[in-house]
Enzyme design. Structure first.
Site, PDB file in Angstrom:
ATOM      1  N   GLU A  71     -10.532  -3.921  -5.220  1.00 49.04           N
ATOM      2  CA  GLU A  71      -9.332  -3.636  -6.023  1.00 49.04           C
ATOM      3  C   GLU A  71      -9.218  -4.524  -7.265  1.00 49.04           C
ATOM      4  OE1 GLU A  71      -9.364  -3.882  -2.737  1.00 49.04           O
ATOM      5  OE2 GLU A  71      -8.795  -1.876  -2.094  1.00 49.04           O
ATOM      6  N   HIS A 140       0.834  -0.918   4.851  1.00 44.38           N
ATOM      7  CA  HIS A 140       0.535   0.350   4.179  1.00 44.38           C
ATOM      8  C   HIS A 140       1.811   1.107   3.825  1.00 44.38           C
ATOM      9  CE1 HIS A 140      -3.405  -0.423   5.947  1.00 44.38           C
ATOM     10  NE2 HIS A 140      -3.937   0.552   5.233  1.00 44.38           N
TER      11      HIS A 140
END
Ligand SMILES: Cc1ncc(C[n+]2csc(CCOP(=O)(O)OP(=O)(O)O)c2C)c(N)n1
Lengths: 340, 333
Positions: A71, A140
């Site tokens: 990322e 999440h």
């Protein structure tokens, strides 16, 4: 519907939110070869939430690029591509993983233009599926938009409808600044009217979803939809709520909020992010500092997420973020309090 | 090459003609004098903030960038004045930036740690250790997509090679065969942390094998040797074969920054490296081969000193930015 929909020329058809985003991506790529997509599993897999779908087959692997699970690296690569003439659109698979990319977004993308004395700009878009409600628990399910709204140099959007998802993404791709779009995961399957042409919804402009006179409810993303549903129920109880969908957190359309509060004299701010230090605090403070404060008949109410990580258990998960019932209750209390 | 030079020059030096060597030496002098003038300006209170000097590392900055073409890109580090000058930036605009003036490269908004010369292909120094590495990957992607034949060279320190950004960037650049040259300036320390304690392998270049690219471990104080290897890496990048990792072993003579009391290294160690001064080494070698005489070499140094003195005077006389423009460049319109 807001007036910027070009309703007159558009074909009436329904698309899901995910399809609307995909259509924007396809139209942007068709129109401008500098635009490319970039992220984990966005290619053949079609994106973790199916957003990119078949785009790799339509535009090829050179323009719909599968990245390693890196990322920080991919956010930085988007910065590098943006400052040298490309228009990268990056997907962070779950918005939670943006924590690994913070450095590049906050220290690099947001500041390059300023640090370089205006001699470069960073036209990149980051799409971030966020929010709770899928049972994916604490790592999440977060709503981190307020973090980024705190950073000068970034723009932060939260479209709630398929129409806005498409029009705001196209506006974001045109924008010469780094723009983060938080898409709520629960919204991807929702359907709505989406014009076929490549229209733009201006960044920094809120939408009045419902007019009312007794109180103003401000929300964005899924909370704007919950607020609309709550307003429907409130109407049957004789309370007239005006609902504002912020759409853009930074820049924020304070004018629309202020005008509404001037009319309704009461404000309820609803957001999924953690209540403390969040969007509600900012909007409340903006009102408190403005002359609109004198128009208030009751204290502002903030309805935000619990000061806790999003839990796994479904009962707890629901309790952790504002629900329609909570909005109805808070709005009712607010109006009663103002009358007392 | 001059006709009367002595034979047996090593090929790396012979490969550089006199004009190129003179340019390289000039830039090394400019870097040294820039840093000395920066230090003096700091003492005189002209500089706000801190600074990271690269005295002793001149051959690495100049040697690696020497084979670059005018349209190529670089990305630099917090210790970046040398890279900037090596790429041909104007010292007076650099000092103006350093002094925070509106006439500086970044209108006084960036300062020492963020000098960028976007038009000159310098995409910025970086206050974040390792911050430029992923950006270089994106620049490489952009070059590839635009097929413009450029190369991006990115500098970082040995300390930065322990950041995740280093590993992610090298892997991505390699899988996509991007035109990027990674240059590690290994000056043995990340602030006070010596590489022996910070790394599990002896050389940063050893890490290249994990990412399937050539790793070159060099004497970073040897201008000609550095330039020769950089030339190979740049050619490889330009031809589409992908990235390389170059490690220049060198040394900073000064402390990490102005607050450094140098408690973690000995006087003897510093002295040992001062004896390997990259500028004197090159000059001595040129004299030994009769390529330049002492007077010609002296003139290059004096010219550099004059340019730097004039740059400081220019920058001092420039105006500060106007506070009403504070938020002017936060967003592009
Ligand atoms: C991400 C980050 N961590 C820590 C620092 C503080 N810091 C600045 S320079 C430096 C040492 C860097 O060492 P190295 O990469 O070897 O470069 P050198 O200073 O030796 O040129 C540190 C720890 C920083 N600027 N950024």
């Amino acid at each position: 519907m807001p007036s910027d929909t070009l309703e007159a020329v558009s074909e009436i058809r329904e698309l899901s939110y995910a399809e609307a985003v995909r259509e924007a991506l396809a139209q942007a790529m068709e129109a401008d070869e500098r635009v490319f997509l970039f992220g984990e599993d966005v290619g053949v897999y079609g994106g973790a939430f199916g957003v990119s779908g078949d785009l790799v087959h339509r535009f090829g692997k050179e323009r719909v690029i599968d990245t390693p699970i890196s990322e920080l690296g991919i956010a930085g690569a988007a910065v590098g591509a943006a400052i040298t003439g490309m228009r990268p659109v990056l997907e962070i698979q779950f918005s939670d993983f943006v924590t690994l990319a913070m450095e590049q977004l906050v220290n690099q993308a947001a500041k390059i233009r300023f640090m370089f004395g205006g001699k470069a700009s960073v036209p990149m878009v980051v799409r971030l599926p966020g929010g709770s409600g899928t049972g994916a628990a604490a790592q999440h399910s977060q709503s981190l938009e307020a973090w980024f709204a705190h950073v000068p140099g970034l723009k932060v959007l939260q479209p709630s409808t398929p129409h806005d998802a498409k029009g705001m993404l196209l506006a974001a791709i045109d924008d010469p600044n780094p723009v983060l779009i938080f898409e709520h995961k629960l919204l991807y399957k929702t359907k709505g009217h989406v014009p076929a042409e490549a229209y733009r919804v201006p960044i920094g402009k809120a939408a009045i979803r419902r007019e009312g006179t007794d109180l103003t409810i401000v929300g964005s993303s899924i909370m704007a939809l919950k607020a609309e549903a709550a307003a429907e129920r409130l109407a049957s109880e004789g309370i007239s709520a005006e609902v504002i969908d912020l759409r853009s957190i930074r820049p924020i359309d304070f004018t629309t909020i202020a005008e509404s509060v001037r009319k309704t004299h009461r404000l309820l701010v609803v957001y999924e992010g953690v209540k403390t230090m969040g969007i509600g605090a900012e909007i409340s403070a903006m009102i408190a500092e403005s002359e609109v404060f004198d128009f208030l008949d009751a204290p502002i109410i903030r309805l935000g997420g619990a000061d806790a990580p999003i839990p796994y258990n479904p009962v707890l998960e629901k309790a952790a973020v504002p629900q329609e019932d909570d909005i109805v209750t808070a709005a009712t209390n607010l109006v009663r309090r103002g009358e007392a | 090459m001059s006709a009367d030079q002595k034979p047996n020059q090593r090929p790396e030096l012979a490969a550089l003609d006199d004009a190129t060597v003179a340019q390289a030496l000039t830039r090394m002098h400019l870097i040294r004098k820039f840093e000395e003038a920066a230090e003096a300006s700091y003492m005189r209170g002209l500089i706000h903030g801190t600074m990271h000097l690269s005295i002793g590392q001149e051959a690495s900055a100049v040697g690696t960038t020497l084979p670059l073409e005018a349209h190529d890109y670089i990305l630099s580090t917090h210790r970046g004045h040398g890279h900037c000058i090596a790429r041909g930036a104007e010292p007076r605009l650099m000092f103006a930036e350093f002094f925070g003036k509106e006439t500086g490269y970044c209108k006084g908004r960036g300062g020492s740690m963020h000098i960028a010369d976007v038009e000159g292909g310098n995409l910025g120094a970086n206050g974040i250790v390792g911050g430029g590495l992923p950006i270089a990957v994106g620049v490489g992607m952009s070059i590839k997509a635009q097929k413009n034949g450029r190369v991006c060279m990115v500098f970082f320190g040995d300390g930065a090679s322990n950041e995740g950004a280093f590993h992610e960037a090298l892997n991505m650049a390699s899988i996509w065969k991007l035109p990027v040259v990674f240059v590690c300036e290994n000056n043995k320390y990340g602030m006070s942390m010596d590489i022996g304690r910070a790394m599990a392998v002896p050389n940063v270049a050893d890490r290249a094998s994990a990412y399937g690219m050539p790793g070159h471990c060099l004497d970073g104080n040897d201008l000609a040797g550095v330039a020769a290897v950089a030339k190979v890496a740049i050619a490889r990048a330009r031809s589409g074969e992908g990235p390389s990792l170059i490690e220049c072993k060198t040394y900073r003579w000064r402390g990490h920054s102005k607050s450094d009391r140098n408690l973690y290294r000995s006087k003897e160690e510093i002295e040992e490296w001062r004896n390997q001064d990259p500028i004197r080494r090159l000059e001595d070698e040129l004299k030994a081969h009769d390529r330049f005489d002492a007077a010609a070499l002296m003139k290059l140094e004096e010219d550099a000193q004059r340019d730097i003195d004039a740059a400081v005077e220019f920058a001092r006389a420039c105006p500060d930015p106007d506070p009403k423009d504070l938020t002017r460049d936060v967003y592009a319109l």
